[in-house]
Scaffold this motif. Structure first.
Motif, mmCIF file in Angstrom:
data_model
loop_
_atom_site.group_PDB
_atom_site.id
_atom_site.type_symbol
_atom_site.label_atom_id
_atom_site.label_comp_id
_atom_site.label_asym_id
_atom_site.label_seq_id
_atom_site.Cartn_x
_atom_site.Cartn_y
_atom_site.Cartn_z
ATOM 1 N N GLY A 95 32.824 43.363 50.657
ATOM 2 C CA GLY A 95 32.535 42.032 51.197
ATOM 3 C C GLY A 95 33.374 40.917 50.612
ATOM 4 N N PHE A 96 34.394 41.247 49.812
ATOM 5 C CA PHE A 96 35.254 40.212 49.240
ATOM 6 C C PHE A 96 36.250 39.734 50.302
ATOM 7 C CE2 PHE A 96 34.808 42.507 44.905
ATOM 8 C CZ PHE A 96 33.558 41.940 44.738
ATOM 9 N N THR A 97 36.472 38.427 50.365
ATOM 10 C CA THR A 97 37.470 37.866 51.290
ATOM 11 C C THR A 97 38.438 36.943 50.551
ATOM 12 O OG1 THR A 97 35.905 36.093 51.843
ATOM 13 C CG2 THR A 97 35.985 38.017 53.329
ATOM 14 N N ASP A 98 37.901 35.984 49.780
ATOM 15 C CA ASP A 98 38.738 35.020 49.070
ATOM 16 C C ASP A 98 38.851 35.387 47.586
ATOM 17 O OD1 ASP A 98 38.934 33.553 51.417
ATOM 18 O OD2 ASP A 98 37.129 32.383 50.966
ATOM 19 N N CYS A 99 40.026 35.147 47.041
ATOM 20 C CA CYS A 99 40.248 35.411 45.614
ATOM 21 C C CYS A 99 39.596 34.324 44.762
ATOM 22 C CB CYS A 99 41.750 35.443 45.309
ATOM 23 S SG CYS A 99 42.658 36.781 46.104
ATOM 24 N N THR A 100 39.059 34.728 43.623
ATOM 25 C CA THR A 100 38.567 33.760 42.646
ATOM 26 C C THR A 100 39.780 33.211 41.888
ATOM 27 O OG1 THR A 100 38.300 35.447 40.939
ATOM 28 C CG2 THR A 100 36.414 35.050 42.393
ATOM 29 N N PRO A 101 39.627 32.124 41.130
ATOM 30 C CA PRO A 101 40.783 31.565 40.405
ATOM 31 C C PRO A 101 41.499 32.572 39.505
ATOM 32 C CG PRO A 101 39.000 29.980 40.420
ATOM 33 C CD PRO A 101 38.454 31.221 41.047
ATOM 34 N N ILE A 102 40.753 33.397 38.758
ATOM 35 C CA ILE A 102 41.419 34.362 37.877
ATOM 36 C C ILE A 102 42.149 35.417 38.690
ATOM 37 C CG2 ILE A 102 39.364 35.834 37.636
ATOM 38 C CD1 ILE A 102 42.005 35.133 34.917
ATOM 39 N N GLN A 103 41.604 35.816 39.834
ATOM 40 C CA GLN A 103 42.275 36.792 40.693
ATOM 41 C C GLN A 103 43.532 36.194 41.318
ATOM 42 O OE1 GLN A 103 39.034 37.669 43.333
ATOM 43 N NE2 GLN A 103 38.024 39.083 41.914
ATOM 44 N N GLU A 104 43.440 34.935 41.710
ATOM 45 C CA GLU A 104 44.588 34.276 42.339
ATOM 46 C C GLU A 104 45.752 34.124 41.366
ATOM 47 O OE1 GLU A 104 45.463 30.139 44.831
ATOM 48 O OE2 GLU A 104 43.399 30.846 44.515
ATOM 49 N N LYS A 105 45.447 33.950 40.085
ATOM 50 C CA LYS A 105 46.512 33.768 39.100
ATOM 51 C C LYS A 105 47.067 35.087 38.575
ATOM 52 C CE LYS A 105 45.642 29.168 37.254
ATOM 53 N NZ LYS A 105 45.559 28.348 36.021
ATOM 54 N N THR A 139 37.071 41.866 36.665
ATOM 55 C CA THR A 139 37.006 43.322 36.839
ATOM 56 C C THR A 139 37.704 43.740 38.121
ATOM 57 O OG1 THR A 139 34.900 43.396 35.650
ATOM 58 C CG2 THR A 139 35.462 45.309 36.986
ATOM 59 N N ALA A 140 37.415 43.042 39.216
ATOM 60 C CA ALA A 140 38.071 43.354 40.487
ATOM 61 C C ALA A 140 39.579 43.110 40.392
ATOM 62 C CB ALA A 140 37.475 42.504 41.611
ATOM 63 N N ALA A 141 39.994 42.106 39.617
ATOM 64 C CA ALA A 141 41.420 41.801 39.488
ATOM 65 C C ALA A 141 42.182 42.973 38.881
ATOM 66 C CB ALA A 141 41.611 40.547 38.638
ATOM 67 N N LYS A 192 31.109 51.630 38.262
ATOM 68 C CA LYS A 192 30.456 51.382 39.551
ATOM 69 C C LYS A 192 31.357 50.551 40.459
ATOM 70 C CE LYS A 192 26.231 49.441 41.543
ATOM 71 N NZ LYS A 192 24.968 48.688 41.266
ATOM 72 N N ASP A 193 31.965 49.495 39.907
ATOM 73 C CA ASP A 193 32.881 48.660 40.691
ATOM 74 C C ASP A 193 34.114 49.450 41.123
ATOM 75 O OD1 ASP A 193 31.137 46.570 40.332
ATOM 76 O OD2 ASP A 193 32.260 45.655 38.683
ATOM 77 N N ALA A 194 34.596 50.323 40.231
ATOM 78 C CA ALA A 194 35.778 51.133 40.545
ATOM 79 C C ALA A 194 35.483 52.121 41.679
ATOM 80 C CB ALA A 194 36.252 51.878 39.302
ATOM 81 N N GLN A 195 34.296 52.719 41.658
ATOM 82 C CA GLN A 195 33.924 53.651 42.725
ATOM 83 C C GLN A 195 33.853 52.940 44.067
ATOM 84 O OE1 GLN A 195 33.879 56.781 42.357
ATOM 85 N NE2 GLN A 195 33.202 57.345 40.305
ATOM 86 N N ALA A 196 33.396 51.681 44.055
ATOM 87 C CA ALA A 196 33.282 50.918 45.305
ATOM 88 C C ALA A 196 34.653 50.471 45.809
ATOM 89 C CB ALA A 196 32.369 49.710 45.095
#
Length: 437
Positions: free
Chosen positions: A20-30, A52-54, A92-96
């Motif tokens: 369900g992610f669409t927009d990057c958070t500030p840390i992901q964007e950088k 974590t997602a980054a 868990k996040d990695a499996q998803a």
């Protein structure tokens, strides 16, 4: 920036869409543009900002672009974290996110089946997420090798120092391929001098990225502080729980003993709760966390073992029943609410002892926690009282039993004392000199 703007493999994009992610958070964007281009990154971001997602997106993208053809059974990526809870959450996040990538992801941490994890690691895994201790244990047994690692991730690097893992961390890092033969990503709530020394020693000219370092706490957390006497803390806590209508609440204390006593008092007053601390067996700890995540358990009492790495959606309130002695722990505690753009409330109680920690907390967060004064009608005085257990009672209860009766620790065997009493004193031979005292 949207994730679709990035040049990501189709398998990774599908995993992002599923979550369900669409927009990057500030840390992901950088960090993502730097990491996707192959550069090493040392990132600073407050908890709950999506780091974590980054690093998972960067890691999966690199492994997919450099396929091995299934020739190796040793891990190609290693993620190191300081606590079991954080390892479980990252896996868990990695499996998803990596559901469509075809990688074998294995978590390695203490407190659960030793041989089961050993067998899984020996069979082969592409991505290993683990705590340093058990990873070193299997490494010394030559269950796996670190010679084929292509991506290294160190999460919560500052916590590695705080928990005394730095020697173990260096042991692992020295057994990896040369730093210029792998990509290195490191994330930390603070990039202080000792963390950056580690980065410059084991990373390949890392790009330093910081997101809102001047604001240590999450924006959407409403903070409030009550000055209250030690004996009034529990009546105030009950009043707050009833007034605020807290559906999913985390209560933090400083000691295991206080957690157990608070657990007994809340359950006796119709407030169902459970405790997780470092001494709770790992399987039981995971089961309690699962009940809390599913909404079966409304209140979770925790020591600081749970203040980092737990991503639980819908935590409406965090209560600091005891103010933390380490100012940094305050940020991580209240970061359990208002995650991923949600809103939340953090309530802290400062008693006669906790008030001494306020100055350090205010200095660390570069702000002052707003103070509210509790009205008399907020306190609940007609609660059921529970006597605290004497210190050491638990350890005595676990001692050996004799005919169904539990003996206190160190109790003599039946009849042993009486036998000693019946012994006659030895007669001294004639002429023997008395021993000096």
């Amino acid at each position: 920036m949207k994730f679709t703007d990035l040049n990501l493999p189709e398998q990774v994009q599908r995993g992002i869409a599923d979550t369900g992610f669409t927009d990057c958070t500030p840390i992901q964007e950088k960090t993502l543009p730097l990491a996707l281009s192959g550069k090493d990154v040392a990132g600073q971001a407050q908890t709950g900002t999506g780091k974590t997602a980054a690093f998972l997106i960067s890691l999966f993208t690199r492994l997919l672009k450099n396929p091995t053809g299934g020739e190796t059974r040793n891990p190609r990526a290693l993620i190191l974290a300081p606590t079991r809870e954080l390892v479980v959450q990252i896996e868990k996040d990695a499996q998803a996110l990596g559901a469509h990538c075809g990688f074998v992801i294995q978590a390695i941490y203490g407190g659960v089946d030793y041989m089961k994890q050993r067998s899984a690691l020996k069979e082969g895994a592409d991505v290993v997420v683990g705590t340093p201790g058990r990873l070193i244990d299997y490494l010394k047994q030559k269950v796996y090798s670190l010679k084929e690692i292509e991506v290294l991730v160190i999460d919560e690097a500052d916590r590695m120092f705080d928990m005394g893992f730095i020697a173990d961390l260096r042991f692992i890092l020295r057994r990896l391929p040369p730093f210029d033969k792998r990509q290195n990503l490191m994330f930390s709530a603070t990039l202080n001098q000792r963390v950056m020394e580690l980065a410059y020693e084991f990373m390949n000219v890392p790009e330093k990225v910081a997101v809102t370092p001047e604001q240590m706490t999450a924006e959407r957390v409403e903070q409030v502080l009550y000055h209250v006497g030690r004996k009034e803390k529990f009546p105030l806590l009950l009043g707050l729980l009833r007034k605020e209508g807290m559906e999913r609440t985390m209560i933090f204390v400083n000691t295991k003993r206080e957690a157990e006593f608070l657990d007994e008092r809340l359950n006796a007053n119709d407030s169902p709760c459970r405790v997780i601390s470092g001494d709770v067996e790992q399987r039981k700890r995971l089961r309690i966390l699962e009940d809390f995540k599913n909404g079966k358990l409304p209140i979770l009492i925790a020591t600081d073992v749970a203040s980092r790495g737990l991503h639980i959606d819908g935590v409406s309130h965090v209560i600091n029943y005891d103010l933390p002695q380490d100012a940094e722990d305050y940020v991580h505690r209240i970061g359990r609410t208002a995650r991923a753009g949600a809103e939340g409330k953090a309530i802290s109680m400062a008693d006669e002892d906790g008030a001494f920690h306020l100055e350090a907390i205010h200095e660390y967060i570069k702000d002052k926690i707003p103070v509210e004064w509790a009205e008399d009608d907020l306190f609940v005085h007609d609660f059921k009282r529970v006597k605290p257990k004497p210190k050491g009672q638990e350890s005595r209860a676990k001692g050996p039993t004799h005919h169904g009766r539990k003996h206190p620790e160190g109790e003599k065997k039946a009849g042993e004392g009486e036998a000693k009493k019946r012994r006659r004193p030895r007669k001294k031979p004639a002429g023997e000199k008395p021993k000096p005292e």
